[in-house]
Design an enzyme around this catalytic site. Structure first.
Site, PDB file in Angstrom:
ATOM      1  N   ASN A  95       3.238  -6.737  13.408  1.00 15.79           N
ATOM      2  CA  ASN A  95       2.688  -5.406  13.656  1.00 15.79           C
ATOM      3  C   ASN A  95       3.067  -4.967  15.061  1.00 15.79           C
ATOM      4  O   ASN A  95       3.269  -5.815  15.936  1.00 15.79           O
ATOM      5  CB  ASN A  95       1.153  -5.424  13.508  1.00 15.79           C
ATOM      6  CG  ASN A  95       0.690  -4.953  12.127  1.00 15.79           C
ATOM      7  OD1 ASN A  95       1.315  -4.074  11.516  1.00 15.79           O
ATOM      8  ND2 ASN A  95      -0.401  -5.530  11.640  1.00 15.79           N
TER       9      ASN A  95
ATOM     10  N   GLN B  80       0.841  -1.191   0.000  1.00 16.12           N
ATOM     11  CA  GLN B  80       0.000   0.000   0.000  1.00 16.12           C
ATOM     12  C   GLN B  80       0.879   1.245   0.000  1.00 16.12           C
ATOM     13  O   GLN B  80       0.390   2.362  -0.030  1.00 16.12           O
ATOM     14  CB  GLN B  80      -0.874   0.026   1.248  1.00 16.12           C
ATOM     15  CG  GLN B  80      -1.838  -1.136   1.298  1.00 16.12           C
ATOM     16  CD  GLN B  80      -2.355  -1.348   2.709  1.00 16.12           C
ATOM     17  OE1 GLN B  80      -3.330  -0.760   3.116  1.00 16.12           O
ATOM     18  NE2 GLN B  80      -1.672  -2.181   3.472  1.00 16.12           N
TER      19      GLN B  80
ATOM     20  N   ASP C  89       6.042   4.708  -1.784  1.00 15.01           N
ATOM     21  CA  ASP C  89       7.384   5.296  -1.642  1.00 15.01           C
ATOM     22  C   ASP C  89       8.467   4.644  -2.496  1.00 15.01           C
ATOM     23  O   ASP C  89       9.614   5.086  -2.474  1.00 15.01           O
ATOM     24  CB  ASP C  89       7.801   5.293  -0.167  1.00 15.01           C
ATOM     25  CG  ASP C  89       7.729   3.890   0.442  1.00 15.01           C
ATOM     26  OD1 ASP C  89       8.046   2.902  -0.247  1.00 15.01           O
ATOM     27  OD2 ASP C  89       7.355   3.798   1.634  1.00 15.01           O
TER      28      ASP C  89
ATOM     29  N   CYS D 235       0.788  17.503 -24.405  1.00 10.66           N
ATOM     30  CA  CYS D 235      -0.462  18.254 -24.555  1.00 10.66           C
ATOM     31  C   CYS D 235      -0.554  19.455 -23.630  1.00 10.66           C
ATOM     32  O   CYS D 235      -1.585  20.123 -23.601  1.00 10.66           O
ATOM     33  CB  CYS D 235      -1.655  17.324 -24.341  1.00 10.66           C
ATOM     34  SG  CYS D 235      -1.973  16.975 -22.601  1.00 10.66           S
TER      35      CYS D 235
ATOM     36  N   HIS E 229      -1.759   1.356  -4.186  1.00  7.60           N
ATOM     37  CA  HIS E 229      -2.079   2.781  -4.111  1.00  7.60           C
ATOM     38  C   HIS E 229      -1.202   3.631  -5.026  1.00  7.60           C
ATOM     39  O   HIS E 229      -1.066   4.828  -4.828  1.00  7.60           O
ATOM     40  CB  HIS E 229      -2.005   3.256  -2.652  1.00  7.60           C
ATOM     41  CG  HIS E 229      -3.028   2.582  -1.772  1.00  7.60           C
ATOM     42  ND1 HIS E 229      -2.984   2.616  -0.406  1.00  7.60           N
ATOM     43  CD2 HIS E 229      -4.132   1.839  -2.092  1.00  7.60           C
ATOM     44  CE1 HIS E 229      -4.018   1.923   0.083  1.00  7.60           C
ATOM     45  NE2 HIS E 229      -4.706   1.440  -0.919  1.00  7.60           N
TER      46      HIS E 229
ATOM     47  N   CYS F 178      -0.257  12.442 -16.957  1.00  7.70           N
ATOM     48  CA  CYS F 178      -0.950  13.630 -17.464  1.00  7.70           C
ATOM     49  C   CYS F 178      -2.459  13.438 -17.340  1.00  7.70           C
ATOM     50  O   CYS F 178      -2.988  12.430 -17.792  1.00  7.70           O
ATOM     51  CB  CYS F 178      -0.562  13.868 -18.920  1.00  7.70           C
ATOM     52  SG  CYS F 178      -1.520  15.195 -19.672  1.00  7.70           S
TER      53      CYS F 178
ATOM     54  N   ALA G 241       8.710  -3.650  12.348  1.00  6.32           N
ATOM     55  CA  ALA G 241       9.076  -4.418  11.161  1.00  6.32           C
ATOM     56  C   ALA G 241      10.578  -4.705  11.110  1.00  6.32           C
ATOM     57  O   ALA G 241      10.995  -5.829  10.813  1.00  6.32           O
ATOM     58  CB  ALA G 241       8.652  -3.650   9.904  1.00  6.32           C
TER      59      ALA G 241
HETATM   60 ZN   LIG Z   1      -0.658  15.199 -21.821  1.00 10.96          ZN
END
Ligand SMILES: [Zn+2]
Length: 247
Positions: A215, A102, A105, A152, A120, A128, A234
């Site tokens: 956790n 999730q 980074d 564009c 995510h 764009c 962790a």
């Molecule tokens: Zn574009």
């Protein structure tokens, strides 16, 4: 940290044929990246409106100023920690098939993992909003905001999932597939409070996977799907597991 449970986890890892890791903010906290939710989380000090897709579309400059400060000024310097490194070694040594994350980074890839599905999205890429062209962020000059498309002239948006925006289809499909294939799911540093991430452990469990959970405190998974719970940060737990696997 319960060393008995570490040993149980290592035994499951050795016996597993298809292990998948499922990671969240808790993996990256010790690389200096604050979580969004919970104690010390970003949303305690910053209103999340700048990450709402409607706000971004209406006020891209204001949104980008905050995004740059929170993500780009900090994330570029962040380095993987020992938890990321052990996961990379696990993949290299064929203990681990893939990572569902999730996190936006890019630290799993920076550590060396090749099969990473980012539910995510990622801060590392810009897209764009006019023509969907994609850019590595290194092509964008964030001294001039908002960054715009060479094709564009449309506005570029970080390729991470904003509020009220859909989860990337490919990542979701692959994540569900990986969760189904897994015979062992290694949950690290996440309560997975949002959908579809919250479904991953359930999907794995239903298809017969064992679940290891690391956790700092019990989560909604602990007493429902988890087989081995390691109450730890962790980094500490992964370092111990890495040692026992001779990584
Ligand atoms: Zn574009």
């Amino acid at each position: 940290m319960n060393t008995g449970n570490i040993k149980k986890a290592v035994k499951l890892i050795r016996e597993s044929r298809y292990m998948v890791a499922f990671t969240g903010a808790g993996v990256s906290v010790e690389s200096g990246i604050p979580p969004f939710r919970g104690t010390g989380g970003l949303w305690n000090t910053t209103h999340p409106i700048f990450l709402e897709i409607e706000y971004f579309q209406k006020k891209p400059l204001q949104s980008w100023k905050k995004i740059k400060e929170i993500f780009y000024d900090k994330l570029g310097d962040a380095e993987p920690n020992i938890a990321h490194e052990i996961l990379a070694k696990m993949e290299k040594r064929s203990f681990l098939e893939s990572i569902i994350t999730q996190n936006i980074d890019h630290l799993h890839q920076k550590a060396g993992n090749k099969y990473v599905y980012e539910l995510h999205g990622t801060y590392k890429q810009l897209v764009c909003i006019g023509c969907n062209s994609e850019y590595d962020m290194s092509f964008a000059d964030l001294n001039f905001l908002p960054p715009t498309c060479f094709v564009c002239k449309g506005i570029l948006k970080p390729d991470m999932v904003f509020f009220n925006e859909a989860i990337p289809e490919f990542a979701q499909k692959k994540s569900f597939e990986e969760a189904q294939k897994a015979d062992l799911l290694l949950i690290i540093g996440t309560n997975a409070e949002v959908l579809p991430a919250a479904k991953i452990p359930e999907i794995a469990k239903k298809t017969g996977a064992k679940i290891i959970e690391i956790n700092i405190k019990p989560s909604p998974f602990t007493n429902t799907v988890t087989d081995v719970f390691i109450e730890s940060r962790a980094t500490e737990a992964m370092e111990e597991i890495g040692k026992l696997l001779y990584l």
